[in-house]
Design an enzyme around this catalytic site. Sequence first.
Site, PDB file in Angstrom:
ATOM      1  N   GLY A  62       0.777  -1.228   0.000  1.00 58.62           N
ATOM      2  CA  GLY A  62       0.000   0.000   0.000  1.00 58.62           C
ATOM      3  C   GLY A  62       0.809   1.279   0.000  1.00 58.62           C
ATOM      4  N   GLN A  63       2.125   1.168  -0.051  1.00 61.48           N
ATOM      5  CA  GLN A  63       2.939   2.378  -0.032  1.00 61.48           C
ATOM      6  C   GLN A  63       2.625   3.232  -1.260  1.00 61.48           C
ATOM      7  OE1 GLN A  63       4.237  -0.724  -0.126  1.00 61.48           O
ATOM      8  NE2 GLN A  63       4.936  -1.070   1.951  1.00 61.48           N
ATOM      9  N   ARG A  64       2.668   4.531  -1.074  1.00 59.39           N
ATOM     10  CA  ARG A  64       2.333   5.464  -2.163  1.00 59.39           C
ATOM     11  C   ARG A  64       3.149   5.204  -3.421  1.00 59.39           C
ATOM     12  NH1 ARG A  64      -0.948   9.712  -0.493  1.00 59.39           N
ATOM     13  NH2 ARG A  64      -0.835  10.138   1.721  1.00 59.39           N
ATOM     14  N   LYS A  65       4.432   4.908  -3.273  1.00 57.93           N
ATOM     15  CA  LYS A  65       5.271   4.718  -4.456  1.00 57.93           C
ATOM     16  C   LYS A  65       4.892   3.460  -5.235  1.00 57.93           C
ATOM     17  CE  LYS A  65       8.971   2.372  -1.988  1.00 57.93           C
ATOM     18  NZ  LYS A  65      10.360   2.392  -1.572  1.00 57.93           N
ATOM     19  N   MET A  66       4.180   2.515  -4.603  1.00 58.29           N
ATOM     20  CA  MET A  66       3.764   1.288  -5.279  1.00 58.29           C
ATOM     21  C   MET A  66       2.426   1.437  -5.998  1.00 58.29           C
ATOM     22  SD  MET A  66       6.207  -0.760  -4.889  1.00 58.29           S
ATOM     23  CE  MET A  66       5.414  -2.172  -5.603  1.00 58.29           C
TER      24      MET A  66
END
Length: 124
Positions: free
Chosen positions: A11-15
């Site tokens: 769920g990380q923004r960069k993903m």
Amino acid sequence: VPGLTVWDVGGQRKMRPHWKHHFLDTAGLVFVVDSADGRRLDEARKELHRILRNHSLKGVPFVILANKQDLPGAQSPETLCQELDLRRACEGRAWFIQPCSATMGVGLEEALTWLTTRNWTTSG
């Protein structure tokens, strides 16, 4: 019974921009929400709605895992349903919200059973 191919895309923004690469030929979706972190529910709602608007996921059934139900202050599935505006986002598709605790292993089997034991091609 056919096997499952499961992707944990994080769920990380960069993903998040890369999630769309996993949508093609997707037969079911599981979206995990931290029920004990009310500060991030608006962000979760926006991401979920964005995902569900993707053409590749049109009509794909999905489960919301209302995780961390074992923690004090965790929001109920009913409250999460309202906060995530699920009735509007899920119009025209099968969906299910399952309270769970991933660390305790509670609720996960029920969610996956719901997702895998239906004939979605005819009952959608």
